[in-house]
Design an enzyme around this catalytic site. Structure first.
Site, PDB file in Angstrom:
ATOM      1  N   ASP A 202       0.863  -1.175   0.000  1.00  0.00           N
ATOM      2  CA  ASP A 202       0.000   0.000   0.000  1.00  0.00           C
ATOM      3  C   ASP A 202       0.904   1.231   0.000  1.00  0.00           C
ATOM      4  OD1 ASP A 202      -1.608   2.126   0.522  1.00  0.00           O
ATOM      5  OD2 ASP A 202      -2.611   1.270   2.269  1.00  0.00           O
ATOM      6  N   GLN A 205       0.755   6.379   1.082  1.00  0.00           N
ATOM      7  CA  GLN A 205       1.504   7.432   1.783  1.00  0.00           C
ATOM      8  C   GLN A 205       2.976   7.480   1.368  1.00  0.00           C
ATOM      9  OE1 GLN A 205       0.099   9.735   3.490  1.00  0.00           O
ATOM     10  NE2 GLN A 205      -1.889   8.841   3.943  1.00  0.00           N
ATOM     11  N   LYS A 228      -3.125  12.312  -3.334  1.00  0.00           N
ATOM     12  CA  LYS A 228      -2.150  12.514  -2.254  1.00  0.00           C
ATOM     13  C   LYS A 228      -0.785  12.920  -2.794  1.00  0.00           C
ATOM     14  CE  LYS A 228      -4.252   8.966   0.712  1.00  0.00           C
ATOM     15  NZ  LYS A 228      -5.059   9.706   1.667  1.00  0.00           N
TER      16      LYS A 228
HETATM   17  N1  C6P Z   1      -5.602   7.938   4.032  1.00  0.00           N
HETATM   18  C1  C6P Z   1      -5.687   9.777   5.607  1.00  0.00           C
HETATM   19  O1  C6P Z   1      -6.114  10.867   6.003  1.00  0.00           O
HETATM   20  P1  C6P Z   1      -7.825   6.561  -0.859  1.00  0.00           P
HETATM   21  O2  C6P Z   1      -8.906   7.048   0.091  1.00  0.00           O
HETATM   22  O3  C6P Z   1      -8.255   5.387  -1.660  1.00  0.00           O
HETATM   23  O4  C6P Z   1      -7.246   7.664  -1.677  1.00  0.00           O
HETATM   24  O5  C6P Z   1      -6.590   6.105   0.060  1.00  0.00           O
HETATM   25  C2  C6P Z   1      -6.788   5.131   1.043  1.00  0.00           C
HETATM   26  C3  C6P Z   1      -5.582   4.951   1.882  1.00  0.00           C
HETATM   27  C4  C6P Z   1      -4.927   3.728   1.834  1.00  0.00           C
HETATM   28  N2  C6P Z   1      -3.810   3.510   2.541  1.00  0.00           N
HETATM   29  C5  C6P Z   1      -3.273   4.450   3.334  1.00  0.00           C
HETATM   30  C6  C6P Z   1      -2.008   4.160   4.075  1.00  0.00           C
HETATM   31  C7  C6P Z   1      -3.891   5.694   3.445  1.00  0.00           C
HETATM   32  O6  C6P Z   1      -3.358   6.633   4.235  1.00  0.00           O
HETATM   33  C8  C6P Z   1      -5.085   5.946   2.712  1.00  0.00           C
HETATM   34  C9  C6P Z   1      -5.811   7.257   2.847  1.00  0.00           C
HETATM   35  C10 C6P Z   1      -6.137   9.270   4.266  1.00  0.00           C
HETATM   36  O7  C6P Z   1      -4.883   9.115   6.261  1.00  0.00           O
HETATM   37  C11 C6P Z   1      -7.636   9.359   4.113  1.00  0.00           C
HETATM   38  S1  C6P Z   1      -8.505   8.296   5.180  1.00  0.00           S
END
Ligand code: C6P
Length: 409
Positions: A202, A205, A228
């Site tokens: 994943d 980040q 992001k």
């Molecule tokens: N974290 C945070 O504020 P999406 O929503 O599909 O773009 O990303 C999901 C996601 C998956 N893995 C990790 C490690 C993440 O941090 C995130 C998204 C944001 O921490 C929104 S909850």
């Protein structure tokens, strides 16, 4: 600060950062949730809709050709950015969440069955937990959890106990959105591959903040989100090794993912199109490619080094405030800093900071198992990007001191 990187060089590229919030200059520290967009990304999307808008892979007209060319060029840009051998390895999705669901559905349902085991860590975002819970429940597989230490690191040695000859996949975050921990992915991948187990990474980040080379990491799947990393919302990526993509079932059925269709049967398009059913987020893909061009212009290595400097500065600054507790103390870490201040509720603190123009996130950060582990309902989180400055960190620290006075009156 050790690096000479100058965030002020890039700030003018971000129109949103010029505004005031409640009369104060905006200080945006919610970058782990989503980052701001440079003007060239906004313009690329606008230009696409003003000049080139058409559906892709379908039309024989000039606009259709332009749109298709830009969309497929975006795929190439993304492949190059993460060091993928071929653009065929890049599947466009809505974001990291959809990419993980795609793998759970299209790969997991084919290769994971009753009694098999999937390993995830205790620090996963819900997006890298729930899809595996759903799959495990549906097929009768077992979800095994690699525990974490209270400092936000993996209990690596536990792998020995939870790995078995039934393990079919390890799905783990590269960088924690709560602790900022950068996990030892090379070690995990080589240990998994020694046993023939694929690894899903994943990168939601990590990809925005670290130079990534999938050839070097050797992960089987990598997922990330455009929003992001200076790109638009609603676009994300699944990278996978060719053999996985070739062997996986389609994810969804519909237009463009087919080769031939009869009333009672169908055959599939080539990868990656086999996984892109229906009209895709064309402008999003073009916007994401522009964001990547921008990040490459800023320079990913410089971004990493500057952020590491800034995160160390921020942690030292916050720790100098009596009553601040920071969660996460991994030796390798990125710019997501979770903390609490005395017993001020994170929502109250975030509201107070907002009144001073500072945007932070407060809550469980879509990682409730971490909150349970820490015995907390929530934390406040400041998350940094390369356009943040030392002065903004100083201002945050000042306002935390003010918050203490305000709430402890
Ligand atoms: N974290 C945070 O504020 P999406 O929503 O599909 O773009 O990303 C999901 C996601 C998956 N893995 C990790 C490690 C993440 O941090 C995130 C998204 C944001 O921490 C929104 S909850």
């Amino acid at each position: 600060m050790k690096t000479k990187f100058d965030p002020l060089k890039y700030r003018p590229d971000f129109p949103i950062l010029k505004q005031k919030i409640h009369g104060y200059p905006l200080v945006y520290f919610d970058n782990a949730a989503t980052t701001q967009k440079p003007k060239m990304v906004i313009d690329a999307i606008k230009n696409f809709y003003e000049r080139d808008n058409a559906n892709v892979h379908r039309a024989i007209h000039q606009l259709g050709e332009r749109a298709t060319e830009a969309y497929e060029k975006a795929r190439k840009t993304i492949a190059g950015f993460i060091g993928a051998e071929s653009e065929k390895q890049i599947v466009f999705t809505k974001g990291a969440t959809e990419s993980i669901n795609l793998v759970a559905s299209a790969w997991g349902r084919k290769y994971i069955s009753e009694g098999d085991e999937i390993i995830v860590s205790e620090m996963e975002h819900h997006s890298n937990l729930i899809p595996w819970q759903l799959l495990a429940k549906d097929v009768g597989a077992v979800l095994k959890i690699l525990p974490i230490n209270l400092d936000g690191t993996l209990v690596f040695n536990e792998f020995e106990h939870i790995l078995s000859n039934k393990t079919k996949l390890i799905a783990v975050t590269h960088m924690s959105n709560v602790f900022g921990t950068i996990n030892p992915i090379k070690k995990i991948v080589s240990m998994a591959h020694d046993r023939g187990i694929p690894v899903l990474l994943d990168g939601a980040q990590s990809v925005p903040h670290l130079p990534i080379d999938v050839g070097f990491l050797d992960c089987d799947f990598l997922v990330f989100s455009g929003h992001k990393m200076c790109g638009p919302t609603g676009i994300g990526v699944l990278y996978a090794k060719i053999n996985h993509l070739e062997n996986m079932n389609p994810y969804q059925g519909g237009g463009e993912m087919i080769s031939s269709v009869w009333l009672d049967n169908a055959t599939w398009n080539e990868i990656p199109h086999k996984f892109e059913a229906g009209t895709q987020n064309i402008a999003g893909a073009i916007g994401l490619a522009k964001a990547i061009e921008y990040l490459e212009y800023v320079n990913m290595r410089d971004i990493t080094l500057y952020e590491q400097d800034l995160v160390t500065y921020t942690i030292n600054k916050l720790m100098s405030i009596d009553g601040v507790v920071i969660y996460g103390n991994a030796p390798a870490r990125g710019g997501a800093i979770s903390f609490n201040l005395d017993d001020i509720h994170p929502h109250d603190l975030a509201h107070f900071l907002d009144q001073k123009g500072i945007a932070v996130r407060a809550g469980h950060h879509c990682a409730q198992p971490i909150m349970r582990k820490l015995n907390l309902a929530a934390t406040t989180r400041a998350s940094l990007y390369f356009y943040n400055t030392v002065e903004e960190v100083d201002y945050l620290a000042e306002q935390l001191v003010e918050a203490k006075k305000f709430f402890n009156l």
